[in-house]
Design an enzyme around this catalytic site. Structure first.
Site, short mmCIF file in Angstrom:
data_model
loop_
_atom_site.label_atom_id
_atom_site.label_comp_id
_atom_site.label_asym_id
_atom_site.label_seq_id
_atom_site.Cartn_x
_atom_site.Cartn_y
_atom_site.Cartn_z
N ASP A 408 1.85 4.04 -10.78
CA ASP A 408 3.30 4.22 -10.92
C ASP A 408 3.66 5.68 -10.64
O ASP A 408 2.79 6.53 -10.52
CB ASP A 408 3.69 3.82 -12.35
CG ASP A 408 5.19 3.82 -12.56
OD1 ASP A 408 5.93 3.67 -11.56
OD2 ASP A 408 5.63 3.99 -13.71
N GLU A 411 5.79 8.32 -6.00
CA GLU A 411 6.62 8.69 -4.82
C GLU A 411 6.27 10.09 -4.31
O GLU A 411 6.41 10.30 -3.12
CB GLU A 411 8.11 8.60 -5.20
CG GLU A 411 8.58 7.19 -5.50
CD GLU A 411 8.06 6.64 -6.84
OE1 GLU A 411 7.76 7.47 -7.72
OE2 GLU A 411 7.92 5.42 -6.97
N ASP A 486 12.28 -0.24 -11.29
CA ASP A 486 13.09 -0.37 -12.50
C ASP A 486 14.39 -1.15 -12.28
O ASP A 486 15.48 -0.57 -12.21
CB ASP A 486 13.39 1.01 -13.06
CG ASP A 486 12.11 1.70 -13.51
OD1 ASP A 486 11.08 1.00 -13.64
OD2 ASP A 486 12.13 2.92 -13.72
#
Ligand code: GLC
Length: 797
Positions: A408, A411, A486
């Site tokens: 997670d 990015e 999300d």
């Protein structure tokens, strides 16, 4: 954050001077080589390479500014090719001797069109072609047809057809909002398919910096642009949608077949904070007989959010805990973020600093950014040595019995105004070249997953791993499944998840899913019930919710909802043999498991923007209810005959029908003329499948032949790659009187599933009306078992 009208203040309008594009100008020379055709023009060079019969590569850059290709999305090499050149004063033409495709256009200014061997224009330029700005932007403008639809582009909001909007590729941690205005999300897959009904082509803009694809086609054109001095794209000839997806995944790779446990039901929460809390959740699943294959541990399992640690108070016996769960058939999937906490006493941080493994500025300063652990350093995944280091670190989890990892915040997400790493950071590539973060931002997460996947695979002794990721780039399917980040517990987000996952599937990512029930915001029983119904048929099936939201485990909303949620989680397991077959096809051919209707019915215009229904493989159509307090909907049935999975009711295709579906019912339809495999309800995917049935849905009208290929293997090792799997081909021929069944064993290797000693074929049709007789049977032993006017069941052994 709410915005005021000040956002559109005239003074804020971006200066246009930076965006003056100059035309590439006149063609000066064509240099033909088997390896590459180099076309020199006034305003830059264009290189053409041949990858395969239907795959060509074009690279445009300003003279003297050629940059090396670093994205790692492409796993194939270009091939030598014979080219013929024809030219006169005005026109140039390049013919590929191998496949007859030709590329031609005007010389002044240089324009380029691609034609098929039959002379059909596949991809054309209009008045504008290639152009550049002085600060390194490059643009290509192509002509667009009125009847063209665009699919793909990975993880984007909006409808199935991407026409009419402009898209930016820049991996971004967007907690909120996810709505049609949200452009850049966690993933960047700059690949799209143009679909014109009978034909389709694909275009992949391979660039790991920020890119823009503008599909507002009102002026008869579309355009794409890069910002870092090189514009490279691949062209896929098709001619069908499926061909394009196969060609694209041939180039960028296909997923490995996941372990069966990865396609079962997963339960997650931000966070199950202690061993006891997680164990209680798993126990509740078992007591209530709700199947479960994995539980995710979010950031609280760690010691102060230090990756590769367990908190000694809340998870003080991780090995025993994980083994206990394994005995219950449940895998633990810990979250692993890239941010390594700055802490002089933390071994991982020490190693990273001492050995120069973190992302740095040119002058050697480490880049620090704030994430969950506070100030953190970020491994330089661009570098092979760093990836191997990171991969090897997973021994820590493997030694505890862990087989799957959740990546997670890759990015990478950073809690600052830009939401990410400083673009001035200079990564060190495998060849020790420096490259600015700005130019490779979109592959940071992809390379983290590569490191994780390869590290896990290398150390798991022949067992398959599972990696889940939030961030990615084209080709991510080789390393990880993707969840869409999300989302919120909104009905709108349930609706949005379908076109998003469908387009991910068309973009090579066959294994994707959205958080079932919604991550942020409070879910409701009704929403959870409807979302679980959809989730049961989405490739990645995980219920996940955020800190400070109400709990959303299946039993949190009373008995009625629990029963519905349980029914659909169980249904997932009944459908496992069918789903697994399509996962296998995805790993073989790159075609998605979950498919938009248009992929199966490319000539049917009603399917072109249909994304509130979807197909699972070729035979099953799901038409979920995605509105509150709603028990009916209009369903589009493509041409042919369809059978209600629950009631057997037949629907005539080529039209819409209004169907009823109370809260307990997910509308599922099977295409007559096709078959599906069904197993039994199980507590988890390691329970041995005993009861296997292949259901054939005979068309009532046509004289026809049907066939089904079943697929099974041990679900956990790589033995299937040595042909150790089971595969039956069942053929049925049916006319008005006769029904002939042929079971052909194409089984390879030594794998024998438990169900093979006794399994069933079930025929659905109107037998009495048609007065059909079972006349020819070709199998070891096939005996009619039950016969009603609608169903014949046959035992095979
Ligand atoms: C991010 C992830 C979410 C996770 C949370 C805490 O918001 O998208 O899934 O629960 O971080 O780790």
């Amino acid at each position: 954050m709410n915005q005021s009208s000040n956002e559109i203040h005239p003074e804020k309008k971006a200066s246009k001077s930076e965006m003056v594009f100059n035309d590439i100008g006149r063609l000066e020379m064509i240099n033909v080589d088997k390896d590459m055709v180099l076309i020199e023009c006034e305003g830059g060079n264009v290189e053409v390479r041949f990858y395969a019969e239907a795959v060509l590569n074009f690279r445009y850059f300003k003279k003297g500014m050629e940059k090396k290709h670093v994205t790692q999305a492409v796993i194939r090499k270009h091939r030598a090719n014979d080219w013929l050149v024809e030219e006169d004063d005005e026109i140039w033409k390049l013919i590929s001797v191998n496949n007859g495709m030709n590329i031609s256009g005007t010389k002044n200014p240089f324009r380029m069109n691609i034609f098929s061997s039959e002379g059909e224009l596949l991809l054309g330029e209009s008045e504008q072609g290639l152009s550049y700005t002085h600060n390194g932007r490059l643009m290509s403008v192509k002509s667009a047809n009125d009847n063209e639809r665009y699919y793909g582009l990975g993880e984007k909001t909006g409808f199935l057809d991407k026409k009419g909007a402009s898209y930016t590729m820049w991996n971004t941690d967007v907690y909120a909002p996810h709505n049609p205005e949200t452009d850049a999300l966690y993933q960047s897959i700059p690949f799209f398919i143009s679909h014109r009904g009978k034909t389709a082509y694909g275009l992949f803009l391979d660039n790991s910096g920020k890119t823009h694809i503008d599909l507002r086609t009102d002026q008869g054109t579309y355009q794409f642009m890069t910002e870092n001095g090189v514009l490279e794209y691949f062209f896929f000839e098709g001619p069908t949608l499926k061909d394009v997806v196969k060609q694209y995944t041939w180039l960028t790779g296909r997923m490995e077949l996941p372990p069966k446990w990865a396609i079962g039901y997963h339960q997650s929460r931000y966070s199950y904070e202690t061993e006891k809390e997680a164990m209680d959740v798993v126990d509740a699943f078992q007591e209530k007989n709700i199947p479960l294959d994995a539980i995710c541990l979010d950031i609280h399992y760690m010691n102060g959010y230090r990756v590769f640690t367990f908190d000694e108070d809340s998870f003080n016996k991780p090995f025993e805990f994980i083994m206990n769960l394994k005995k219950k058939g449940v895998h633990v999937i810990p979250i692993v973020d890239p941010g390594v906490k700055v802490d002089a006493k933390y071994e991982l941080y020490q190693a990273g600093v001492k050995e120069g493994l973190f992302s740095q500025y040119l002058d050697g300063r480490i880049y620090y950014g704030e994430v969950w652990p506070g100030q953190s350093a970020f491994p330089d995944f661009l570098n092979d040595r760093v990836r191997r280091w990171w991969g090897d670190l997973h021994k820590f989890y493997i030694n505890l019995g862990i087989e799957g990892i959740w990546n997670d915040m890759n990015e990478p997400a950073v809690f600052n105004d830009t939401l990410t790493m400083d673009v001035q950071v200079m990564h060190k590539t495998d060849t020790d070249r420096f490259i600015a973060h700005e130019d490779v931002h979109n592959i940071y997460g992809f390379l983290m997953c590569k490191a994780t996947f390869e590290g896990m695979k290398d150390q798991l002794n022949g067992r398959r791993t599972f990696v889940l990721t939030r961030s990615g780039y084209a080709g991510i399917q080789r390393y990880a499944a993707v969840w869409t980040g999300d989302n919120r517990s909104f009905w709108e987000h349930l609706q949005l998840s379908l076109p998003m996952c469908l387009n991910l599937g068309l973009s090579g990512v066959a294994f994707s899913g959205a958080d079932v029930g919604g991550f942020a915001h409070d879910t409701s029983g009704q929403l959870l019930a409807r979302w679980t119904q959809v989730g049961a048929f989405i490739p990645y099936f995980r219920n996940h919710s955020s800190i400070d939201t109400i709990r959303q485990e299946p039993w949190m909303f009373g008995e009625e909802i629990e029963a519905i949620v349980k029914k659909y989680i169980q249904l997932r397991y009944q459908w496992m043999p069918e789903l697994y077959k399509w996962f296998k096809e995805a790993s073989n051919l790159g075609l998605p498991v979950m498919r938009p209707l248009v992929l199966e019915f490319p000539l049917d215009k009603e399917t072109y923007n249909c994304a509130d229904q979807f197909m699972v493989g070729e035979a099953t159509m799901i038409a979920p209810i995605m509105m509150p307090d709603t028990t009916h909907r209009s369903v589009y049935f493509p041409h042919g005959e369809w059978v209600d999975y629950w009631t057997g009711k037949r629907f005539e295709g080529g039209q819409y029908h209004l169907v009823q579906a109370d809260l307990t019912t997910l509308p599922i339809y099977i295409r007559a003329g096709y078959a599906i495999a069904q197993g039994s309800v199980k507590q988890h995917s390691k329970t041995i499948e005993q009861d296997m049935q292949v259901h054939f849905y005979l068309p009532n009208k046509e004289v026809t032949s049907l066939s089904y290929d079943s697929y099974d293997d041990d679900g956990e090792s790589y033995e299937y790659q040595n042909n150790d799997f089971s595969n039956y081909s069942i053929n049925i021929t049916v006319d008005h009187i006769n029904l002939k069944i042929e079971v052909i064993t194409v089984k390879k290797g030594s794998y024998k599933a438990a169900w093979e000693s006794s399994w069933k074929i079930v025929l659905h049709g109107d037998f009495l009306e048609g007065e059909r007789y079972l006349t020819t049977i070709n199998a070891n032993k096939v005996s009619p078992y039950i016969q009603t006017d609608k169903e014949i069941m046959l035992d095979i052994s």
